[in-house]
Design a protein around this motif. Structure first.
Motif, PDB file in Angstrom:
ATOM      1  N   CYS A  70       0.850  -1.177   0.000  1.00  9.96           N
ATOM      2  CA  CYS A  70       0.000   0.000   0.000  1.00  9.96           C
ATOM      3  C   CYS A  70       0.891   1.234   0.000  1.00  9.96           C
ATOM      4  O   CYS A  70       1.998   1.196   0.545  1.00  9.96           O
ATOM      5  CB  CYS A  70      -0.857  -0.027   1.249  1.00  9.96           C
ATOM      6  N   GLY A  71       0.382   2.326  -0.571  1.00  7.47           N
ATOM      7  CA  GLY A  71       1.169   3.556  -0.588  1.00  7.47           C
ATOM      8  C   GLY A  71       1.179   4.249   0.757  1.00  7.47           C
ATOM      9  O   GLY A  71       1.985   5.120   1.017  1.00  7.47           O
ATOM     10  N   LEU A  72       0.255   3.878   1.604  1.00  9.93           N
ATOM     11  CA  LEU A  72       0.149   4.530   2.909  1.00  9.93           C
ATOM     12  C   LEU A  72      -0.331   3.486   3.893  1.00  9.93           C
ATOM     13  O   LEU A  72      -1.276   2.769   3.613  1.00  9.93           O
ATOM     14  CB  LEU A  72      -0.864   5.671   2.825  1.00  9.93           C
ATOM     15  N   THR A  73       0.338   3.428   5.039  1.00  6.92           N
ATOM     16  CA  THR A  73      -0.089   2.445   6.043  1.00  6.92           C
ATOM     17  C   THR A  73      -1.384   2.892   6.691  1.00  6.92           C
ATOM     18  O   THR A  73      -1.438   3.919   7.344  1.00  6.92           O
ATOM     19  CB  THR A  73       0.981   2.313   7.143  1.00  6.92           C
ATOM     20  N   VAL A  74      -2.421   2.172   6.467  1.00 14.67           N
ATOM     21  CA  VAL A  74      -3.660   2.413   7.183  1.00 14.67           C
ATOM     22  C   VAL A  74      -4.157   1.065   7.675  1.00 14.67           C
ATOM     23  O   VAL A  74      -4.053   0.058   6.973  1.00 14.67           O
ATOM     24  CB  VAL A  74      -4.739   3.085   6.311  1.00 14.67           C
ATOM     25  N   GLU A  75      -4.687   1.068   8.870  1.00 13.93           N
ATOM     26  CA  GLU A  75      -5.106  -0.194   9.474  1.00 13.93           C
ATOM     27  C   GLU A  75      -6.148  -0.893   8.619  1.00 13.93           C
ATOM     28  O   GLU A  75      -6.146  -2.110   8.492  1.00 13.93           O
ATOM     29  CB  GLU A  75      -5.622   0.067  10.894  1.00 13.93           C
ATOM     30  N   GLN A  76      -7.020  -0.071   7.989  1.00 15.67           N
ATOM     31  CA  GLN A  76      -8.081  -0.679   7.170  1.00 15.67           C
ATOM     32  C   GLN A  76      -7.481  -1.440   5.991  1.00 15.67           C
ATOM     33  O   GLN A  76      -7.940  -2.520   5.633  1.00 15.67           O
ATOM     34  CB  GLN A  76      -9.045   0.384   6.609  1.00 15.67           C
ATOM     35  N   GLY A  77      -6.437  -0.855   5.393  1.00 19.39           N
ATOM     36  CA  GLY A  77      -5.789  -1.507   4.259  1.00 19.39           C
ATOM     37  C   GLY A  77      -5.135  -2.799   4.678  1.00 19.39           C
ATOM     38  O   GLY A  77      -5.240  -3.829   4.004  1.00 19.39           O
ATOM     39  N   ARG A  78      -4.454  -2.753   5.802  1.00 20.94           N
ATOM     40  CA  ARG A  78      -3.768  -3.942   6.316  1.00 20.94           C
ATOM     41  C   ARG A  78      -4.783  -5.046   6.579  1.00 20.94           C
ATOM     42  O   ARG A  78      -4.631  -6.179   6.125  1.00 20.94           O
ATOM     43  CB  ARG A  78      -3.034  -3.573   7.610  1.00 20.94           C
ATOM     44  N   GLN A  79      -5.854  -4.682   7.279  1.00 17.78           N
ATOM     45  CA  GLN A  79      -6.847  -5.691   7.628  1.00 17.78           C
ATOM     46  C   GLN A  79      -7.565  -6.223   6.401  1.00 17.78           C
ATOM     47  O   GLN A  79      -7.858  -7.407   6.306  1.00 17.78           O
ATOM     48  CB  GLN A  79      -7.863  -5.100   8.626  1.00 17.78           C
ATOM     49  N   ALA A  80      -7.822  -5.320   5.433  1.00 21.30           N
ATOM     50  CA  ALA A  80      -8.510  -5.741   4.201  1.00 21.30           C
ATOM     51  C   ALA A  80      -7.682  -6.776   3.451  1.00 21.30           C
ATOM     52  O   ALA A  80      -8.216  -7.763   2.929  1.00 21.30           O
ATOM     53  CB  ALA A  80      -8.788  -4.529   3.311  1.00 21.30           C
ATOM     54  N   PHE A  81      -6.371  -6.558   3.407  1.00 22.26           N
ATOM     55  CA  PHE A  81      -5.513  -7.540   2.730  1.00 22.26           C
ATOM     56  C   PHE A  81      -5.505  -8.867   3.480  1.00 22.26           C
ATOM     57  O   PHE A  81      -5.590  -9.942   2.883  1.00 22.26           O
ATOM     58  CB  PHE A  81      -4.080  -7.002   2.604  1.00 22.26           C
ATOM     59  N   LEU A  82      -5.385  -8.777   4.791  1.00 17.25           N
ATOM     60  CA  LEU A  82      -5.317 -10.017   5.574  1.00 17.25           C
ATOM     61  C   LEU A  82      -6.647 -10.773   5.500  1.00 17.25           C
ATOM     62  O   LEU A  82      -6.665 -12.000   5.369  1.00 17.25           O
ATOM     63  CB  LEU A  82      -4.934  -9.708   7.029  1.00 17.25           C
ATOM     64  N   ASP A  83      -7.750 -10.015   5.540  1.00 17.58           N
ATOM     65  CA  ASP A  83      -9.074 -10.652   5.440  1.00 17.58           C
ATOM     66  C   ASP A  83      -9.266 -11.312   4.074  1.00 17.58           C
ATOM     67  O   ASP A  83      -9.976 -12.309   3.953  1.00 17.58           O
ATOM     68  CB  ASP A  83     -10.198  -9.610   5.641  1.00 17.58           C
ATOM     69  N   ALA A  84      -8.632 -10.720   3.053  1.00 10.54           N
ATOM     70  CA  ALA A  84      -8.767 -11.266   1.699  1.00 10.54           C
ATOM     71  C   ALA A  84      -7.922 -12.522   1.498  1.00 10.54           C
ATOM     72  O   ALA A  84      -8.090 -13.235   0.514  1.00 10.54           O
ATOM     73  CB  ALA A  84      -8.372 -10.206   0.672  1.00 10.54           C
TER      74      ALA A  84
END
Lengths: 115, 149
Positions: free
Chosen positions: B102-116
């Motif tokens: 991701c271009g920017l660390t955001v918790e939502q992005g991290r969790q979205a990837f892990l959930d996927a």
């Protein structure tokens, strides 16, 4: 400075197999940046601002700026995204003007580097 | 889907020190600039790296029988985004390590990837120090080039 440790990493990735690696990456960055900056300019003329779209463009720009180590440009991208999330149109406009200045300075520095 | 799975879950039987070494392979899904940098980094770590700039081209490669030890993909891709692409890769039967960027660390992005279904998530630019442990997980016999005798 305008370039951070990532630029040093790019220089280290340049070798006999990739003798023009840094120049190639920078050329790709220029091409992509021109496109994104134009998209953002056009998007900022629409009223009301589409913050989600703007955020998406800036997310891409931050990613590519990070990849070449463009420290100050990256910082302005982050600030712009903060203003997008806050729905602050004036903040977005102001930050974008600053970002364009930083980008122009970066290009001059890179041109000097390649000479 | 045959050919869409990753290699043996990292048991290392494909590359042994002193034997004929099969290089680890990676697929990078990202915009052309980031892809160029990420592929160069992987190749400097002696990983054979291929790149595409959208999920459809990745799916096509996999459906043609290509397989990879590692897939690295950006959250933002044209058409299908990185999160959806990760879900679809797993649904296709891809079992290899998948890392989200991701271009920017955001918790939502991290969790979205892990959930996927991704195995990890990193803010760009990804570094050698972050990749090496992953490569060692994939292949316990893996050694980065600079550390070899």
């Amino acid at each position: 400075g305008y370039l951070d440790d990532q630029f040093v990493q790019l220089e280290e990735l340049q070798d006999h197999a990739n003798p023009n690696f840094v120049e190639e990456v920078v050329a790709l960055f220029y091409k992509d940046s021109s496109r994104l900056l134009l998209n953002i300019d056009q998007a900022l003329e629409k009223k009301p601002l589409e913050f989600t779209k703007l955020d998406g463009y800036m997310h891409q720009f931050k990613g590519s700026s990070s990849s070449i180590g463009a420290k100050k440009v990256k910082a302005e991208c982050t600030l712009f995204r903060d203003y997008c999330r806050a729905g602050n149109a004036e903040g977005c406009m102001r930050t974008f003007q600053q970002l364009k200045k930083e980008y122009a300075t970066l290009r001059k520095k890179l041109e000097a580097y390649f000479q | 889907m045959e050919g869409a799975t990753g290699n043996n879950g990292g048991k290392g039987e494909h590359s042994k020190q002193g034997d004929s070494v099969r290089k680890l392979t990676a697929l990078v899904m990202d915009d052309p600039i980031c892809q160029r940098v990420e592929r160069a980094l992987l190749m400097s770590l002696d990983v054979e790296a291929h790149g595409v700039d959208n999920a459809h081209d990745a799916f096509k490669l996999l459906s043609e029988g290509r397989s990879f030890d590692l897939i690295i993909l950006c959250s933002i891709l044209p058409g299908i985004n990185g999160f959806m692409a990760t879900r679809m890769l797993r649904a296709m039967g891809v079992q290899c390590k998948i890392l989200g960027l991701c271009g920017l660390t955001v918790e939502q992005g991290r969790q979205a990837f892990l959930d996927a279904g991704a195995d990890g998530y990193y803010e760009k630019p990804i570094k050698a120090a972050q990749l090496i442990p992953i490569l060692k997980e994939i292949d316990p016999n893996y050694q980065p080039p600079n550390s070899r005798a």
